[in-house]
Design an enzyme around this catalytic site. Structure first.
Site, PDB file in Angstrom:
ATOM      1  N   CYS A  72      -5.361   9.447  -3.690  1.00 54.73           N
ATOM      2  CA  CYS A  72      -4.747   8.498  -2.852  1.00 54.73           C
ATOM      3  C   CYS A  72      -3.260   8.264  -3.559  1.00 54.73           C
ATOM      4  O   CYS A  72      -2.319   8.122  -2.984  1.00 54.73           O
ATOM      5  CB  CYS A  72      -5.174   7.052  -2.757  1.00 54.73           C
ATOM      6  SG  CYS A  72      -6.720   7.328  -1.833  1.00 54.73           S
ATOM      7  N   ASP A 107       0.862  -1.172  -0.043  1.00 50.55           N
ATOM      8  CA  ASP A 107       0.022   0.046   0.011  1.00 50.55           C
ATOM      9  C   ASP A 107       1.033   1.284   0.037  1.00 50.55           C
ATOM     10  O   ASP A 107       0.267   2.294   0.076  1.00 50.55           O
ATOM     11  CB  ASP A 107      -0.825   0.048   1.207  1.00 50.55           C
ATOM     12  CG  ASP A 107      -2.044  -0.837   1.010  1.00 50.55           C
ATOM     13  OD1 ASP A 107      -2.284  -1.019  -0.037  1.00 50.55           O
ATOM     14  OD2 ASP A 107      -2.985  -1.218   1.891  1.00 50.55           O
ATOM     15  N   HIS A 142     -11.391   7.478   4.739  1.00 53.09           N
ATOM     16  CA  HIS A 142     -10.411   8.498   4.589  1.00 53.09           C
ATOM     17  C   HIS A 142     -11.414   9.817   4.136  1.00 53.09           C
ATOM     18  O   HIS A 142     -12.143   9.506   3.278  1.00 53.09           O
ATOM     19  CB  HIS A 142      -9.398   8.445   3.656  1.00 53.09           C
ATOM     20  CG  HIS A 142      -8.241   7.887   4.493  1.00 53.09           C
ATOM     21  ND1 HIS A 142      -7.294   7.057   3.750  1.00 53.09           N
ATOM     22  CD2 HIS A 142      -7.736   7.539   5.432  1.00 53.09           C
ATOM     23  CE1 HIS A 142      -6.425   6.490   4.575  1.00 53.09           C
ATOM     24  NE2 HIS A 142      -6.833   6.901   5.741  1.00 53.09           N
TER      25      HIS A 142
END
Length: 272
Positions: free
Chosen positions: A266, A65, A170
């Site tokens: 992201c 990630d 988020h």
């Protein structure tokens, strides 16, 4: 404008730390790594094509990630506040980012290194005025006490917003800043107080279709300049609403990364 991205050679869905990572039968989703690499390269070229400088940090084995570069800190000017990731699987990413920022001459702040509270950087914080005021999400990854620290130690004005749906864990999955007084949002992701603040703060608000927000990560779009909006391909209603509001949309494909719970926003860190 300058961005940081992390190369995706080690990206995969190796564990389940958000609802998007698992299929309907509970199994982890499978990533086509070659397709993910192509999608990442296209996004990189999209940013560069609209005149943005992009630095690239190599990914690291065992940190799948790490490619989601927005989560590791809160930068402004030549300073950064480092994150303390909520899940143990991601905590070893942060020292690699620290090393990169140190090499770039950033002043490093690490107020959450004692592990008392979690903070996930620009996954949960969005600058309204860099170095002065920001909006901060909490409820799943970042603790609300973080924003007291940011106000007390750094003098930032912070508007904390509580997130209430684990699909939007988020802030960057449910609130997209589009320029002064303009934003796109997912109303059901916020509690009543947070929704009221958003309605009062932004004169121009685009409501993101719930299906496009969940399946296409529409609200995880990125507007670097108040004009261009880079967004996941196929979010047709959102693209239409953006165009009607005067924005120039650029559709990209990030479907492999959506399997892990992230998309355009992201995959980069905006270096203020």
């Amino acid at each position: 404008m300058r961005l940081l991205m992390v190369s995706p050679e080690h990206f995969e869905v190796a564990y389940g730390i958000n609802p998007h990572m698992r299929a309907a039968d509970g199994s982890l989703k499978h990533v086509d790594r070659a397709r993910a690499a192509a999608q990442w390269r296209d996004l990189l070229q999209t940013f560069r094509g609209i005149g943005i400088q992009v630095d690239v940090l190599p990914g690291a084995p065992g940190l799948p990630d790490m490619v989601f570069a927005a989560n590791h800190g809160l930068p402004w000017q030549n300073e950064i506040i480092l994150s303390r990731m909520a899940h143990a699987e991601r905590r070893e990413e942060v020292p690699l980012f620290r090393h990169w920022y140190e090499g770039q001459g950033y002043r490093i702040h690490d107020p959450f290194s004692d592990g008392a509270v979690d903070f996930e950087g620009m996954g949960d914080t969005l600058w309204l005025e860099p170095g002065r005021s920001l909006v901060g999400g909490h409820g799943f990854r970042t603790r609300p006490e973080v924003y007291q620290t940011l106000g007390r130690r750094f003098g930032f004005e912070v508007a904390p917003l509580k997130l209430v749906s684990d699909l939007f864990y988020h802030l960057d999955t449910c609130l997209c800043l589009l320029g002064p007084g303009a934003a796109a949002w997912v109303p059901q992701a916020f509690d009543a107080e947070g929704a009221a603040w958003i309605r009062a703060r932004f004169q121009r608000l685009i409501e993101v279709d719930p299906r496009e927000a969940k399946e296409g990560f529409a609200a995880n779009a990125y507007c670097p300049d108040g004009r261009h909006v880079v967004v996941q391909r196929g979010c047709d209603r959102f693209v239409r609403d953006l165009s009607d509001a005067g924005f120039q949309t650029i559709e990209v494909e990030t479907g492999e990364f959506i399997k892990a719970g992230g998309s355009v926003f992201c995959l980069k860190m905006a270096l203020c």
